[in-house]
Every structure is written in structure tokens, then in C-alpha cells.
Write a protein that holds these residues in place. Structure first.
Motif, mmCIF file in Angstrom:
data_model
loop_
_atom_site.group_PDB
_atom_site.id
_atom_site.type_symbol
_atom_site.label_atom_id
_atom_site.label_comp_id
_atom_site.label_asym_id
_atom_site.label_seq_id
_atom_site.Cartn_x
_atom_site.Cartn_y
_atom_site.Cartn_z
ATOM 1 N N HIS A 61 0.832 -1.208 0.000
ATOM 2 C CA HIS A 61 0.000 0.000 0.000
ATOM 3 C C HIS A 61 0.863 1.253 0.000
ATOM 4 C CE1 HIS A 61 -2.390 3.270 1.811
ATOM 5 N NE2 HIS A 61 -3.361 2.743 1.088
ATOM 6 N N ASP A 115 -17.187 1.075 0.410
ATOM 7 C CA ASP A 115 -15.869 0.536 0.733
ATOM 8 C C ASP A 115 -15.038 1.723 1.232
ATOM 9 O OD1 ASP A 115 -13.096 -0.142 0.466
ATOM 10 O OD2 ASP A 115 -13.653 -1.800 -0.822
ATOM 11 N N GLN A 118 -11.491 3.111 3.083
ATOM 12 C CA GLN A 118 -10.096 2.816 3.395
ATOM 13 C C GLN A 118 -9.401 4.107 3.830
ATOM 14 O OE1 GLN A 118 -8.006 0.347 0.419
ATOM 15 N NE2 GLN A 118 -9.933 0.242 -0.704
ATOM 16 N N LYS A 141 -3.507 0.937 9.073
ATOM 17 C CA LYS A 141 -4.300 0.907 7.844
ATOM 18 C C LYS A 141 -5.662 0.305 8.187
ATOM 19 C CE LYS A 141 -5.856 0.392 3.649
ATOM 20 N NZ LYS A 141 -5.361 -0.618 2.736
ATOM 21 N N HIS A 176 -9.570 -0.743 6.668
ATOM 22 C CA HIS A 176 -10.439 -1.022 5.523
ATOM 23 C C HIS A 176 -11.696 -1.684 6.056
ATOM 24 C CE1 HIS A 176 -12.218 -3.559 2.431
ATOM 25 N NE2 HIS A 176 -11.794 -2.673 1.573
#
Length: 558
Positions: A179, A248, A250, A284, A286
Motif C-alpha cells: 500500500h 468501501d 479505506q 491501515k 479497511h
């Protein structure tokens, strides 16, 4: 706890340290499912605002071919499963991104050759070999692409394997590094920075690895595979909200003394498919949610938010349903032109009218393909093998097909030469220089010289607002490209076409040919040619039905 539950728990614990053949199959299936889920979002990461974003599609089709090769395999040896998977990826590789992905799996499989299981050190070695093989497979490697991400993955895997044997922990570090590498791609490649996007291929590789990690963490992705493959799915069913969680989300949280486990627990309560990895300094996140504001607000309460992404999953799935016509059925068609000489010709062509043009010029096999529908290595190989000649010239006619064409050379015993035509007019110019009385190498050199004598102009509609090459583009506006580079924009086709032809220096040309697309009538095309003839009265204009999708006109200037 029952004996059966003990066995199940022990098997789950073992899977954190050892992956066998069936285990690798499950990882590949998870990766495919998660990649399919993000297909539309990856397609949207297109540098130019033209309707040909297909990186996500190409990577999905490449991974689907890899999965099909191993789906029914009873093999338990991880090295043999990896080899089968790599072969499937090779045969199904589409577009530059798909070819590079197949090279990644090729290196990965080579490192695991004949190993019965994969442990931490094996994973690290395989990631390094995957990166090295991908770099070697590209004539001029460019940083800021999927190659950069693959190298970051190898570095992270090696560093993590020195500290732990836990494959889940290693994959967490690998996914995080992937990422980070994707985020940095615009700083390494100026065209990405100008377009305001990250590299699509690199993002695809990140998603593949993230899907594997999700499986290792026990987060289901199988429903994504089932969703994309179900033949009864329609956009109408999507409109009724069958997706459950609609967004979604993130983002990265940067702060001090962050508690990863506590954040993971809170995010898990908010929605579906949660993924929370990181360390006390950076996490991170998600998750799929109905209200994207909830996880974003929570993240902001913990520290500084970076790289916030919110995607409408329902729109993504609708786009995927529309794109399902990309099946390779009926892609390859042979003609009766194979008796023209000892050299056979295969050409990749995007429309019915253009197919007729190439067939009239002696092409032995036409492979349907082009923007958004790149043929696979298998499609190209089938066309080559179907010809009766032992010497074959392949005309890709698209810059995103050239790598797959070159890869085909390794798979045939025939004398196959790829003339790197990037556009349809280059392919036609190459064909016109073909001399069936000359030998193969002489013809290839003549064809390469011929493609330098033609200029290509493409007219289409912008898919987003952007500024590229100093040209300001508005979504829905008309744009013109010269040899693949954005050259002009405006409100109407005639004005944009005039501007590009003027910039190209069309007054020095002899013939200007307009190949009109499937959405353009013959009357409209002829009217445009008549207008252009007023500005260039000394040039000969031809109007030919091309039938190509997406591009209203492909213009050849010779």
C-alpha cells in the motif's frame, strides 16, 4: 472442547506457519475474489481521461485463468500447484498489467519448485524471485509501476521473515508495504502525479495480496467470487440493494501509541470485511459500511487521517456486469487468405469494419481486441497455431497488447515475429509494405520502417475532468489524441479533429483516412470528411467503416 474442535483449531494454527498445495489454492481464490470486487475501481485509475481503463479487467482475467488451472487440482505439493497457477496466468495474461502479473507468478513458482510446503523463508524467497522475474520481463523497467510495488513486497517479506515465522504477520507487513509503495507511485512517475492517480497495476497487486491476507485472517471473500461468476446477476438486481453494505472505506491513521487490537475490534463492529493492520504509529483501516462517516470520524478521533478512499460498491458491481462481454468466446477468426504466401499474418483488431479491412489486405487470422478488450496470450497463441504457415507476423495494433504478443513467442515452435504496432493505422501501413516474395526478416524490417511513416489521431469523449500535457479536459467533452498523447479538447468533434490535424502538420500528407466507430453513421463521417476537405483541399480523404467501440474516429495520416 471436542476432539474435532481441537483438530480444527490446530489446523488453523498450523496454517499460520505452513502453506501446502490446497492452502495456496485457497489463497489464490481469495485473491481473485477480492480483485474482482475492486475491478471497477482499478479500471478507473487511468492516466488519460479516455474510455479504455482496463487494468482491473486485465488483471482479473489473468487471475481467473490462474485459478481455473488449479481449481480442480488434487495436488498437495505447493510447488506443483504454484507451477500450474503460473502456467494458467501465462496463458490468460491480458494487457501489460496482466503480462507483468503472470511474470510475477512465474518467478514465485520458480522459487517454490518442487517444495512440498511454503514456510516464512520460502515466502520471502518467492517474493524476491517474483520481483526479479517481473523486472527482467520488461525491456525498459519504469519505477512508479507494479514493478516498484513488487520490489517493495519482496523487501518487506524478507525483513519480516527475519523476525517471525508467522505467515499472517509477514503478510500484514507485506500488504502494508504494498500500500505504501502504491501511494508513492505518483512521486516516481510524473504522468501519474499530473493525472492525480496512483498506478493501477500496482494497486491491483496490492489488492491481490490484501485478499490473501483477508483469507489468512479468516475474513471471508468467497462470496465475491461467487457474485462475479453467477450468470443470473443483472444490474436490475443490483438496483434493489442486494449488496448489503454499500461503501468501501479505506484510510490510514497516523498517531502516537495507537492500539491496533482495540481499533480492529471497534472497526469490526461497524461493518463487513474489516481489515486493520499496522503498528502504534500508523494503522491501515479497511471496512465495508452503510455510513462511511462512522469509521472516518472514529479514525479522525485517533490521529491524523491520510489516503482516505470511499468507493460506491454497488456502482462497481454494475460496471462489472456490463463488462462481462469480455469473454474470449469467438475472439479468433481465420480467413481464406492463408495461401497468399509462406508468411502468415495475425492481427488484433477492435471492430467488424476494421476486421474486413485487414482481411482484405491478406491477414490470415483476426483476433478481436483493442481498448478495454485486450486478448489473452492464449487467444494470440491459438491464432498463430491455427495458421498453416510456419512463419508468422503478429500485429498487436495496440500498445497494451504488445507484451502479450511478445510472450506468445515463447510458447510456439513457429518462427513468430512481433511487429510492435501501437495503433490500427500502423498495422495497416505495415501490411501494405508486406512482400510475400521476400523472406520473413526482410519483411519484418520493412514493416517496422512503414509504421514510422504514419500518424494516428483518435477522437473520443473524456471520462473525467483533468489536465494532461497542459490540455484542460472536461468530463463528457471531446478529446483528440495524437499517437496516444492527449493533444486537444473541445465541445464538438469537428473542431477537435481540425485542431489535431493542424498540429500534426496534415498539409504534408497525401492521404487522410477516417475510420468511423460503431456509434457514428456513414452520413456523419462523410460530413466530417467534407468539412476537413475544405481546410486541406490538396489531400485525398477516405471514409471507411471501422466499427470500433469507444472511439468515434481513428484517423490515419500518411
Amino acid at each position: 472442547m471436542t476432539a474435532e474442535e481441537n483438530v480444527s483449531r490446530q489446523a488453523a494454527a498450523d496454517a499460520r506457519y505452513v502453506v501446502d498445495g490446497p492452502g495456496l489454492k485457497r489463497l489464490v481464490k481469495a485473491a481473485l475474489g477480492w480483485l474482482q470486487h475492486h475491478q471497477a475501481a482499478i479500471n478507473a485509475l487511468n492516466v488519460y481521461p479516455v474510455p479504455d481503463g482496463d487494468t482491473g479487467t486485465n488483471m482479473v482475467l489473468t487471475m481467473r485463468s490462474a485459478w481455473s488451472e488449479i481449481a480442480d487440482s488434487p495436488e498437495r505439493n505447493v510447488g506443483r500447484v504454484a507451477k500450474q497457477m503460473a502456467h494458467g496466468a501465462l496463458m490468460g495474461a491480458r494487457g501489460n498489467s496482466g503480462v507483468i502479473l503472470s511474470q510475477i507468478w512465474r518467478g514465485f513458482a520458480r522459487s517454490l519448485d518442487e517444495k512440498s510446503v511454503m514456510r516464512a523463508d520460502d515466502l520471502a524467497d518467492a517474493c524476491r524471485e517474483a520481483s526479479d522475474t517481473a523486472y527482467k520481463g520488461v525491456v525498459k523497467p519504469v519505477e512508479g509501476t507494479i514493478l516498484t510495488v513488487a520490489k517493495a513486497v519482496a523487501d518487506a517479506a524478507e525483513n519480516a521473515a527475519e523476525r517471525t515465522d508467522d505467515l499472517v504477520s509477514i503478510l500484514e507487513r507485506v500488504v502494508f508495504a504494498a500500500h505504501e509503495a502504491v501511494v508513492l507511485t505518483p512521486s516516481l512517475l510524473a504522468v501519474l502525479e499530473e493525472a492525480g492517480v496512483v498506478d493501477a497495476g500496482g494497486q491491483g497487486l496490492f489488492i491481490i495480496l490484501e485478499g490473501m491476507l483477508r483469507h489468512m485472517r479468516g475474513e471471508p471473500v468467497e462470496e465475491d467470487v461467487r457474485f462475479s461468476e453467477a450468470v443470473h446477476l443483472t444490474s436490475e438486481s443490483m438496483a434493489h440493494g442486494d449488496l448489503g453494505y454499500e461503501y468501501d472505506v479505506q484510510f490510514l491513521v497516523v498517531g502516537d501509541n495507537l492500539e491496533v487490537d482495540a481499533v480492529r475490534e471497534r472497526i469490526t463492529q461497524m461493518g463487513d470485511c474489516p481489515l486493520v493492520v499496522g503498528d502504534p504509529g500508523t494503522i491501515k483501516v479497511h471496512v465495508h459500511v452503510s455510513d462511511p462517516g462512522e469509521p472516518i470520524s472514529y479514525g479522525a478521533s485517533l490521529g491524523s487521517l491520510q489516503d482516505v478512499v470511499v468507493e460506491d460498491m454497488q456502482a462497481q458491481y454494475q460496471d462489472f456486469i456490463v463488462d462481462r462481454h469480455l469473454s474470449s468466446n469467438g475472439r479468433v477468426s481465420t480467413t481464406s487468405n492463408q495461401d497468399l504466401g509462406e508468411i502468415g499474418v495475425v492481427a488484433v483488431v477492435p471492430g467488424d469494419g476494421l476486421a474486413r479491412v485487414f482481411q482484405s489486405l491478406g491477414v490470415g487470422a483476426v483476433v478481436r481486441g483493442g481498448q478495454t478488450m485486450n486478448p489473452s496470450t492464449k487467444d494470440l497463441l491459438e491464432a498463430v497455431e491455427n495458421l498453416e504457415t510456419d512463419e508468422v507476423v503478429l500485429l498487436p495494433n495496440n500498445g497494451n497488447v504488445i507484451m502479450a504478443a511478445e510472450q506468445t513467442r515463447e510458447l510456439t515452435d513457429k518462427a513468430l515475429r512481433v511487429v510492435p504496432t501501437r495503433f490500427v493505422p500502423e498495422g495497416i501501413a505495415a501490411l501494405l509494405s508486406l512482400n510475400y516474395q521476400a523472406d520473413l526478416e526482410t519483411n519484418v524490417e520493412a514493416m517496422k520502417r512503414a509504421i514510422d511513416e504514419v500518424e494516428t489521431v483518435e477522437i473520443t469523449v473524456a471520462t473525467r475532468t483533468a489536465t494532461i500535457n497542459g490540455v484542460e479536459v472536461s468530463e463528457g467533452g471531446v478529446i483528440g489524441l495524437h499517437n496516444g498523447e492527449l493533444a486537444a479538447s473541445g465541445d464538438e468533434i469537428a473542431g477537435v479533429t481540425r485542431q489535431v490535424l493542424r498540429d500534426v502538420g496534415s498539409e504534408d500528407a497525401e492521404i487522410i483516412t477516417l475510420y468511423y466507430g460503431e456509434e457514428v453513421s456513414e452520413e456523419e463521417a462523410q460530413a466530417l470528411a467534407d468539412l476537413l476537405q475544405e481546410d486541406w483541399p490538396e489531400q485525398e480523404f477516405e471514409v471507411i467503416p471501422g466499427g470500433q467501440p469507444h472511439y468515434q474516429y481513428i484517423v490515419s495520416i500518411e
